[in-house]
Design a protein around this motif. Structure first.
Motif, PDB file in Angstrom:
ATOM      1  N   ASP A 156       0.827  -1.212   0.000  1.00 37.51           N
ATOM      2  CA  ASP A 156       0.000   0.000   0.000  1.00 37.51           C
ATOM      3  C   ASP A 156       0.861   1.261   0.000  1.00 37.51           C
ATOM      4  N   THR A 157       2.016   1.208   0.686  1.00 34.35           N
ATOM      5  CA  THR A 157       2.921   2.353   0.660  1.00 34.35           C
ATOM      6  C   THR A 157       3.454   2.588  -0.744  1.00 34.35           C
ATOM      7  N   MET A 161       2.723   6.012  -2.745  1.00 38.00           N
ATOM      8  CA  MET A 161       3.816   6.910  -3.103  1.00 38.00           C
ATOM      9  C   MET A 161       4.028   7.016  -4.610  1.00 38.00           C
ATOM     10  N   ALA A 162       3.350   6.171  -5.391  1.00 42.48           N
ATOM     11  CA  ALA A 162       3.424   6.316  -6.844  1.00 42.48           C
ATOM     12  C   ALA A 162       2.840   7.656  -7.285  1.00 42.48           C
ATOM     13  N   LEU A 182      11.198   7.165  -2.251  1.00 41.07           N
ATOM     14  CA  LEU A 182       9.925   6.990  -2.953  1.00 41.07           C
ATOM     15  C   LEU A 182       9.180   8.311  -3.149  1.00 41.07           C
ATOM     16  N   GLY A 183       9.652   9.382  -2.513  1.00 40.56           N
ATOM     17  CA  GLY A 183       9.029  10.680  -2.734  1.00 40.56           C
ATOM     18  C   GLY A 183       8.370  11.312  -1.532  1.00 40.56           C
ATOM     19  N   ALA A 184       8.640  10.830  -0.319  1.00 43.86           N
ATOM     20  CA  ALA A 184       8.070  11.458   0.873  1.00 43.86           C
ATOM     21  C   ALA A 184       8.534  12.905   0.974  1.00 43.86           C
ATOM     22  N   ALA A 185       7.672  13.746   1.543  1.00 43.95           N
ATOM     23  CA  ALA A 185       7.964  15.180   1.659  1.00 43.95           C
ATOM     24  C   ALA A 185       8.881  15.499   2.824  1.00 43.95           C
ATOM     25  N   GLY A 186       9.106  14.541   3.704  1.00 48.46           N
ATOM     26  CA  GLY A 186       9.944  14.786   4.872  1.00 48.46           C
ATOM     27  C   GLY A 186       9.697  13.716   5.909  1.00 48.46           C
ATOM     28  N   GLY A 187       9.986  14.051   7.159  1.00 44.47           N
ATOM     29  CA  GLY A 187       9.810  13.077   8.217  1.00 44.47           C
ATOM     30  C   GLY A 187       9.575  13.727   9.560  1.00 44.47           C
ATOM     31  N   ILE A 188       8.860  13.003  10.423  1.00 43.01           N
ATOM     32  CA  ILE A 188       8.717  13.351  11.840  1.00 43.01           C
ATOM     33  C   ILE A 188       9.526  12.317  12.591  1.00 43.01           C
ATOM     34  N   TRP A 206      18.292  13.556  -0.442  1.00 44.11           N
ATOM     35  CA  TRP A 206      18.450  12.141  -0.112  1.00 44.11           C
ATOM     36  C   TRP A 206      19.783  11.593  -0.617  1.00 44.11           C
ATOM     37  N   GLN A 207      20.490  10.935   0.304  1.00 43.91           N
ATOM     38  CA  GLN A 207      21.781  10.331  -0.020  1.00 43.91           C
ATOM     39  C   GLN A 207      21.803   8.915   0.545  1.00 43.91           C
TER      40      GLN A 207
END
Length: 270
Positions: A156-157, A161-162, A182-188, A206-207
C-alpha cells in the motif's frame, strides 16, 4: 499550509526533582531548529503526554509557541489555534473500519481550528488503511498530510507513493531513507534529537550512504521503548539534566545507551 522537511517530536526533559525542565526543553527546541529542522512536534508520543498534568502540558505549549515563531509547530491533538497543525491519530483500539476512520477524521477536521496531520501507525492503533482509503482522507478539507508509520515499506505504501495525494511525512525512523527515495515530503523523526543536521540533510537531499548510516543510529535509539534511549543519550551529552522518564516507561539499559553512543559521529555539543 505546506508540509515538508524535518520535524522533531520533542521529548519532555525532567529535572532532578521530577518537574518538567522547561529551560532544557527551550534549549533543545532552539538547537534542532538552528540545525535545520523545519519545525517541532509538541506533545506527541515522544513527549510522554499521557504522563503529564494539564498544567505541564499547557506550560510546554506556551514555551514552544514562543520558541517556534517563524517555524512550524505541530501539536498532538487537540491543538490550539496558535499551532501550525494538529497531529491526529487514526482512531485506536476500536477498529472502526476504513469508512469509520474517514467519517471520524472528517468530523475532526471540520471542528479543528488548524489543519490536521493524520498519524497512521497501524501497529499501535490496530486499524489498517489501504492506499485507496488514504486517498479518501487526503480529499477531506482541512487535512494537510499524513505521518506514515506502517512499520516498513508495504504494497500500500508503494501504491500510495506512486502518486502521493498530499504531503506524506515518514514516521518510522529506521525506514525514512527508502520512504524519501519513494518521494516522501519529509519526516517526523524522534531520532533527529541526535545528529539533527544530518537528518535534515537527508530529508532535503536524499543520499543513500547517509540514509544507511542514520538507519543504524535510529535502530539503536529505538532499541528500547521511545524515548528512553534518546533521553539517556541526550543526558550523556550533557544536554538534559536527567535521563528520567515517567511510568509506564522505564529507563533504558546501559547496554542500549552505549550502543547508541558508539554510532554518533563526534561533534561539539551546541
Amino acid at each position: 499550509m505546506t508540509l515538508s522537511g524535518l520535524y522533531v517530536p520533542l521529548i519532555t526533559p525532567f529535572a532532578a526533582d521530577g518537574s518538567v525542565d522547561l529551560p532544557a526543553l527551550e534549549r533543545l527546541a532552539a538547537d534542532v531548529l538552528a540545525a535545520g529542522a523545519t519545525g517541532v512536534v509538541a506533545l506527541g508520543t515522544t513527549g510522554e503526554p499521557s504522563s503529564l498534568t494539564p498544567a505541564e502540558r499547557a506550560s510546554i505549549l506556551d514555551l514552544l509557541t514562543g520558541v517556534c515563531r517563524g517555524h512550524q509547530l505541530i501539536v498532538g491533538a487537540p491543538a490550539p489555534p496558535t499551532a501550525t497543525a494538529a497531529l491526529t491519530l487514526v482512531p485506536p483500539f476500536v477498529r472502526p473500519g476504513e469508512d469509520g476512520v474517514i467519517a471520524h477524521l472528517t468530523a475532526a477536521a471540520a471542528a479543528s481550528p488548524v489543519p490536521l496531520v493524520i498519524y497512521h501507525v497501524p501497529y499501535r492503533t490496530a486499524q489498517p488503511l489501504s492506499a485507496r482509503a488514504i486517498r479518501r482522507l487526503a480529499a477531506i478539507p482541512n487535512v494537510a498530510g499524513m505521518k506514515l508509520a506502517v512499520g516498513g515499506i508495504d504494497a500500500d505504501t508503494i501504491e500510495l507513493m506512486a502518486d502521493p495525494p498530499f504531503a506524506v511525512l515518514g514516521g518510522d525512523d529506521v525506514f525514512i531513507s527508502p520512504l524519501l527515495a519513494l518521494g516522501a515530503a519529509g519526516g517526523i523523526l524522534a531520532s533527529a534529537h541526535i545528529a539533527t543536521a544530518e537528518y535534515a540533510s537527508l530529508v532535503t537531499s536524499w543520499q543513500p550512504a547517509l540514509g544507511h548510516r542514520l538507519a543504524r543510529l535510529s535502530a539503536a535509539l529505538f532499541a528500547e521503548p521511545n524515548p528512553t534511549v534518546t533521553k539517556a543519550v541526550l543526558h550523556a551529552q550533557g544536554r538534559i539534566a536527567t535521563p528520567d522518564v515517567r511510568l509506564p516507561l522505564l529507563p533504558a539499559s546501559p547496554e542500549s545507551v552505549r550502543a547508541a553512543l558508539q554510532l554518533i559521529t563526534p561533534a561539539p555539543v551546541a
